[in-house]
Write a protein that holds these residues in place. Structure first.
Motif, PDB file in Angstrom:
ATOM      1  N   ILE A 337      34.290  44.702  43.539  1.00  0.00           N
ATOM      2  CA  ILE A 337      35.014  44.659  42.260  1.00  0.00           C
ATOM      3  C   ILE A 337      36.466  44.283  42.486  1.00  0.00           C
ATOM      4  CG2 ILE A 337      35.662  45.999  40.221  1.00  0.00           C
ATOM      5  CD1 ILE A 337      33.248  47.782  40.735  1.00  0.00           C
ATOM      6  N   LYS A 338      36.927  43.302  41.704  1.00  0.00           N
ATOM      7  CA  LYS A 338      38.323  42.860  41.780  1.00  0.00           C
ATOM      8  C   LYS A 338      38.910  42.818  40.381  1.00  0.00           C
ATOM      9  CE  LYS A 338      37.740  40.185  46.026  1.00  0.00           C
ATOM     10  NZ  LYS A 338      38.375  41.256  46.830  1.00  0.00           N
ATOM     11  N   SER A 339      40.200  43.157  40.294  1.00  0.00           N
ATOM     12  CA  SER A 339      40.886  43.082  39.005  1.00  0.00           C
ATOM     13  C   SER A 339      41.150  41.620  38.650  1.00  0.00           C
ATOM     14  CB  SER A 339      42.204  43.856  39.054  1.00  0.00           C
ATOM     15  OG  SER A 339      43.100  43.228  39.963  1.00  0.00           O
ATOM     16  N   GLU A 340      41.405  41.358  37.402  1.00  0.00           N
ATOM     17  CA  GLU A 340      41.633  39.990  36.920  1.00  0.00           C
ATOM     18  C   GLU A 340      42.825  39.341  37.619  1.00  0.00           C
ATOM     19  OE1 GLU A 340      42.212  37.662  32.630  1.00  0.00           O
ATOM     20  OE2 GLU A 340      42.274  39.867  32.736  1.00  0.00           O
ATOM     21  N   SER A 341      43.920  40.091  37.757  1.00  0.00           N
ATOM     22  CA  SER A 341      45.119  39.516  38.375  1.00  0.00           C
ATOM     23  C   SER A 341      44.887  39.239  39.857  1.00  0.00           C
ATOM     24  CB  SER A 341      46.318  40.468  38.198  1.00  0.00           C
ATOM     25  OG  SER A 341      46.033  41.744  38.752  1.00  0.00           O
ATOM     26  N   GLU A 342      44.177  40.137  40.558  1.00  0.00           N
ATOM     27  CA  GLU A 342      43.886  39.921  41.981  1.00  0.00           C
ATOM     28  C   GLU A 342      42.992  38.701  42.162  1.00  0.00           C
ATOM     29  OE1 GLU A 342      41.885  42.262  45.825  1.00  0.00           O
ATOM     30  OE2 GLU A 342      41.751  43.117  43.809  1.00  0.00           O
ATOM     31  N   ALA A 343      42.010  38.546  41.290  1.00  0.00           N
ATOM     32  CA  ALA A 343      41.109  37.393  41.380  1.00  0.00           C
ATOM     33  C   ALA A 343      41.841  36.087  41.135  1.00  0.00           C
ATOM     34  CB  ALA A 343      39.969  37.560  40.381  1.00  0.00           C
ATOM     35  N   GLU A 344      42.804  36.109  40.208  1.00  0.00           N
ATOM     36  CA  GLU A 344      43.588  34.900  39.937  1.00  0.00           C
ATOM     37  C   GLU A 344      44.452  34.530  41.141  1.00  0.00           C
ATOM     38  OE1 GLU A 344      45.669  35.922  36.407  1.00  0.00           O
ATOM     39  OE2 GLU A 344      44.025  35.348  35.056  1.00  0.00           O
ATOM     40  N   GLU A 345      45.014  35.558  41.796  1.00  0.00           N
ATOM     41  CA  GLU A 345      45.818  35.309  42.990  1.00  0.00           C
ATOM     42  C   GLU A 345      44.977  34.698  44.105  1.00  0.00           C
ATOM     43  OE1 GLU A 345      47.720  38.875  44.186  1.00  0.00           O
ATOM     44  OE2 GLU A 345      48.935  39.071  42.363  1.00  0.00           O
ATOM     45  N   LEU A 346      43.726  35.148  44.207  1.00  0.00           N
ATOM     46  CA  LEU A 346      42.830  34.634  45.244  1.00  0.00           C
ATOM     47  C   LEU A 346      42.224  33.283  44.858  1.00  0.00           C
ATOM     48  CD1 LEU A 346      40.952  37.945  46.155  1.00  0.00           C
ATOM     49  CD2 LEU A 346      42.673  36.758  47.545  1.00  0.00           C
ATOM     50  N   GLY A 347      42.446  32.875  43.627  1.00  0.00           N
ATOM     51  CA  GLY A 347      41.925  31.593  43.168  1.00  0.00           C
ATOM     52  C   GLY A 347      40.430  31.586  42.906  1.00  0.00           C
ATOM     53  N   ILE A 348      39.854  32.768  42.656  1.00  0.00           N
ATOM     54  CA  ILE A 348      38.409  32.825  42.416  1.00  0.00           C
ATOM     55  C   ILE A 348      38.086  33.098  40.957  1.00  0.00           C
ATOM     56  CG2 ILE A 348      37.920  33.589  44.768  1.00  0.00           C
ATOM     57  CD1 ILE A 348      37.616  36.434  43.680  1.00  0.00           C
ATOM     58  N   TYR A 349      39.098  33.129  40.104  1.00  0.00           N
ATOM     59  CA  TYR A 349      38.868  33.367  38.690  1.00  0.00           C
ATOM     60  C   TYR A 349      39.856  32.555  37.887  1.00  0.00           C
ATOM     61  CZ  TYR A 349      38.551  35.694  34.179  1.00  0.00           C
ATOM     62  OH  TYR A 349      38.388  35.953  32.841  1.00  0.00           O
ATOM     63  N   PRO A 350      39.450  31.959  36.767  1.00  0.00           N
ATOM     64  CA  PRO A 350      38.105  32.036  36.181  1.00  0.00           C
ATOM     65  C   PRO A 350      37.158  30.996  36.786  1.00  0.00           C
ATOM     66  CG  PRO A 350      39.535  30.824  34.711  1.00  0.00           C
ATOM     67  CD  PRO A 350      40.394  31.245  35.875  1.00  0.00           C
ATOM     68  N   SER A 351      35.854  31.258  36.627  1.00  0.00           N
ATOM     69  CA  SER A 351      34.833  30.290  37.002  1.00  0.00           C
ATOM     70  C   SER A 351      33.834  30.225  35.860  1.00  0.00           C
ATOM     71  CB  SER A 351      34.140  30.681  38.306  1.00  0.00           C
ATOM     72  OG  SER A 351      33.332  31.816  38.101  1.00  0.00           O
ATOM     73  N   LEU A 352      32.717  29.529  36.048  1.00  0.00           N
ATOM     74  CA  LEU A 352      31.758  29.341  34.962  1.00  0.00           C
ATOM     75  C   LEU A 352      30.570  30.286  35.043  1.00  0.00           C
ATOM     76  CD1 LEU A 352      31.704  25.434  34.892  1.00  0.00           C
ATOM     77  CD2 LEU A 352      33.071  26.984  33.484  1.00  0.00           C
ATOM     78  N   SER A 353      30.630  31.300  35.918  1.00  0.00           N
ATOM     79  CA  SER A 353      29.465  32.168  36.096  1.00  0.00           C
ATOM     80  C   SER A 353      29.141  32.964  34.838  1.00  0.00           C
ATOM     81  CB  SER A 353      29.683  33.146  37.255  1.00  0.00           C
ATOM     82  OG  SER A 353      29.847  32.434  38.447  1.00  0.00           O
ATOM     83  N   LEU A 354      30.181  33.578  34.260  1.00  0.00           N
ATOM     84  CA  LEU A 354      29.966  34.428  33.091  1.00  0.00           C
ATOM     85  C   LEU A 354      31.225  34.410  32.263  1.00  0.00           C
ATOM     86  CD1 LEU A 354      27.949  36.471  31.812  1.00  0.00           C
ATOM     87  CD2 LEU A 354      29.214  38.263  32.990  1.00  0.00           C
ATOM     88  N   SER A 355      31.128  34.018  31.033  1.00  0.00           N
ATOM     89  CA  SER A 355      32.310  33.902  30.180  1.00  0.00           C
ATOM     90  C   SER A 355      32.642  35.246  29.559  1.00  0.00           C
ATOM     91  CB  SER A 355      32.043  32.885  29.063  1.00  0.00           C
ATOM     92  OG  SER A 355      31.077  33.381  28.169  1.00  0.00           O
ATOM     93  N   LYS A 356      33.883  35.338  29.034  1.00  0.00           N
ATOM     94  CA  LYS A 356      34.285  36.570  28.373  1.00  0.00           C
ATOM     95  C   LYS A 356      33.415  36.837  27.158  1.00  0.00           C
ATOM     96  CE  LYS A 356      39.154  36.692  29.750  1.00  0.00           C
ATOM     97  NZ  LYS A 356      40.544  36.757  29.268  1.00  0.00           N
TER      98      LYS A 356
END
Length: 374
Positions: A337-356
């Motif tokens: 589990i990763k927070s939204e801000s951490e995922a953005e920093e890692l460049g892994i979010y957003p993607s097309l797997s599952l939309s809001k």
């Protein structure tokens, strides 16, 4: 005497569920043993019991041979034909050898053996009855406690509830009535031994089968259960009929069905989620009550990376990691589990797997008994 014996056998068959044939076989075996012991005989013998006349006769069985080497076990063909001219070599001749006082001696000697055989037959009946209930739920009454076990009466037998199978939030007292899950039924030299559990996930599954008719009749299926006994559990359910809501069926009117199970488990929290063959949807549902923005799947490692809003991170992980741990057990997938801000920093979010938009509708797929009263 024959009438008394017959009545006794009939009573034992009725009260203890032991076939008369089993008891008669035990008595005959005991009489053979008694004959050999008391009359110093080693030959092959057969005992014939006639319940109608009340008589017991002993017959020595001898093989018909051309040349006799052991007269206790063999008889010559010439002697055999004196008894019956039709005997041939390799036939078996039976000669009555009943001693005059055999009845009295046999009764004394056979008593212990017969008692033992009857006891073994009783144990076999009990074992057969309870082995069929293995991995099932039963109601028992607490009899006594020690440092290793709680002894629970299941009617005909006393079951063992080990310390590691007890719920940490429960305190048991003699005469308490509890539901237990039969984990193992063993045969031992002292009779059947039954082990039960209050912490096994199977107990939760069986409780839902008892409380939810749709589960009992197969309309709704329990797909998986993850449990930390006494604290929190998760259960995933599925229904092929689109007109039946599996989560709603388990919750029941005003939460009555699930609340009955919570009460039986002394307040254990239960999350009910909708199962899906799509790991993205299933993992998102399993992490409820937290909101999920995206689930990224690694099929090769059977692992997922889940992105949640920053303010939902602690809820998704849960107290001491409990929510994430139970979700992983429920789905069979590793969950990172990763927070939204951490995922953005890692460049892994957003993607097309599952939309809001996909995850915002997940409220209908989940029931959390914490929020039911709110």
């Amino acid at each position: 005497m024959s009438s008394e014996l017959f009545d006794a056998l009939t009573l034992m068959e009725k009260e203890k569920g032991i076939s008369k044939d089993v008891i008669i076989e035990a008595i005959e075996a005991a009489l053979i043993s008694a004959y050999k012991r008391n009359f110093n005989q080693a030959q092959n013998v057969r005992v014939d019991m006639n319940l109608e006349t009340g008589t017991m006769r002993v017959f020595a069985r001898k093989d018909v041979v051309d040349e006799v080497f052991d007269s206790r076990l063999e008889i010559s063909i010439q002697e055999a034909r004196q008894i019956d001219p039709n005997y041939q070599e390799n036939d078996v001749v039976e000669i009555e050898v009943t001693p005059k006082d055999f009845g009295r001696i046999a009764a004394q000697t056979a008593k212990q053996v017969v008692t033992q055989r009857v006891r073994e037959a009783e144990r076999g009946v009990i074992y057969s009855e309870y082995i069929e209930r293995e991995e099932d739920i039963m109601t028992g009454i607490v009899q006594r406690l020690d440092s290793k076990f709680i002894y629970v009466s299941l009617g005909k037998i006393e079951a063992l509830l080990p310390v590691n199978e007890q719920m940490p939030n429960e305190h048991y007292k003699p005469h308490d009535r509890i539901k237990v899950f039969l984990t193992k039924v063993e045969k031992t030299t002292k009779g059947p031994q039954i082990f039960v559990s209050r912490s096994h996930p199977g107990l939760l599954k069986r409780l839902f089968e008892l409380e939810v008719p749709e589960i009992y009749d197969g309309t709704v299926e329990i797909k998986s259960v993850a449990r930390e006994a006494g604290d929190r559990s998760k259960i995933s359910v599925h229904c092929d009929n689109p007109e039946v809501d599996p989560v709603g069926a388990c919750v029941g009117p005003k939460g009555q069905r699930v609340q009955a199970i919570v009460n039986e488990l002394k307040g254990e929290k239960i999350d009910i989620v909708r199962w899906s063959k799509d790991p993205v949807e299933f993992v998102a549902n399993a992490l409820s009550p937290s909101k999920v923005l995206e689930v990224q799947v690694n099929e090769e490692e059977k692992a997922t990376t889940v992105i949640v809003p920053d303010y939902q991170l602690s809820l998704a992980i849960g107290k001491r990691g409990q929510n994430a741990r139970l979700a992983a057990k429920l789905t069979g997938w590793k969950i990172d589990i990763k927070s939204e801000s951490e995922a953005e920093e890692l460049g892994i979010y957003p993607s097309l797997s599952l939309s809001k938009n996909d995850t915002e509708d997940s409220d209908d797929e989940f029931y959390d008994d914490d929020n039911f009263e709110d």
